[in-house]
Design an enzyme around this catalytic site. Structure first.
Site, PDB file in Angstrom:
ATOM      1  NE  ARG A  22      27.387  21.950  43.064  1.00 49.46           N
ATOM      2  CZ  ARG A  22      28.147  21.779  44.257  1.00 49.46           C
ATOM      3  NH1 ARG A  22      28.893  22.871  44.742  1.00 49.46           N
ATOM      4  NH2 ARG A  22      28.176  20.835  44.777  1.00 49.46           N
ATOM      5  CE  LYS A  57      44.350  43.650  40.409  1.00 49.07           C
ATOM      6  NZ  LYS A  57      45.740  43.505  40.973  1.00 49.07           N
ATOM      7  CE  LYS A  89      45.814  50.525  38.099  1.00 46.26           C
ATOM      8  NZ  LYS A  89      46.350  50.337  39.461  1.00 46.26           N
ATOM      9  CD  GLU A 123      50.003  52.180  39.661  1.00 48.53           C
ATOM     10  OE1 GLU A 123      50.739  51.963  38.993  1.00 48.53           O
ATOM     11  OE2 GLU A 123      48.504  51.653  39.749  1.00 48.53           O
ATOM     12  CG  ASP A 144      52.058  49.230  41.770  1.00 49.11           C
ATOM     13  OD1 ASP A 144      51.614  48.313  42.533  1.00 49.11           O
ATOM     14  OD2 ASP A 144      52.542  49.211  40.819  1.00 49.11           O
TER      15      ASP A 144
END
Length: 206
Positions: A22, A57, A89, A123, A144
């Site tokens: 597994r 992410k 950002k 950004e 963005d």
């Protein structure tokens, strides 16, 4: 690999094989899914100058594995962590609202002073922010959630002055149009947060 083909053959004591089954399949299904999904994006923009980037992410504890899978699928690894590039950002800019000459200029100046050897990316949500980033001398501008028209205008302004990265909700259906605007990079968080695991099984041969 075509569906139904054998990926590999292994042999050994049944107890050991069944104990590891597994865990091994979890890794192979997950990472093969990331590589396959990446390859679909890479194929979709074939013939353009753009490159597909991954993001941070990623699944906790799996970042290096998932970024390796992106590379296997033909994508390009972007930042591994906060240490290898400065990315300024929207929240950083909001924290510096009111700073002179503007939030972007102030943020870039601080980043250059503290980390002179790192590339700086900013950004930008608007063409005005693109202008501020160019004036600050950034290396890369992250465009963005811009539509193709805005992306083309931003790319024209950045030519020879900074590289461009498109980001925000890019899908297989939209990535070609994004790439055709002339951007250097397209970052796709879905490569690692939404890839579907491949159907891989382990069957004993008797």
């Amino acid at each position: 690999m075509a569906a139904g083909k054998t990926l590999l053959r292994i042999s050994g004591p049944a107890r050991a094989l069944l104990s590891a089954e597994r865990v091994a399949l979890n890794f192979m299904q997950r990472l093969s899914g990331v590589a396959t999904f990446t390859a679909q994006f890479v194929e979709a923009i074939k013939g353009t100058r753009a490159r597909i980037l991954d993001t941070r992410k990623t699944t906790p504890g799996w970042r290096r594995f998932e970024k390796y899978a992106v590379a296997c699928g033909g994508g390009t690894n972007h930042r591994v962590g906060l240490f290898d590039m400065v990315l300024i950002k929207d929240n950083h800019l909001a924290a510096l609202k009111g700073e002179a000459p503007n939030a972007i200029g102030a943020a870039v100046a601080r980043a250059r002073a503290k980390y002179p050897r790192l590339k700086v990316e900013v950004e930008a949500d608007t063409l005005e922010q693109v202008a501020h980033a160019l004036a600050a001398g950034v290396d890369i501008i992250l465009l963005d959630n811009m539509d193709p028209g805005q992306l083309r205008r931003a790319v024209q302004r950045c030519k020879g002055r900074a590289q461009t990265e498109a980001s925000g909700g890019v899908t297989l259906a939209s990535v070609r149009a994004v790439a055709e605007t002339g951007v250097d990079f397209i970052s796709v968080g879905a490569l690692t947060h939404s890839a579907r695991g491949m159907d891989i099984g382990l069957d004993f041969e008797l």
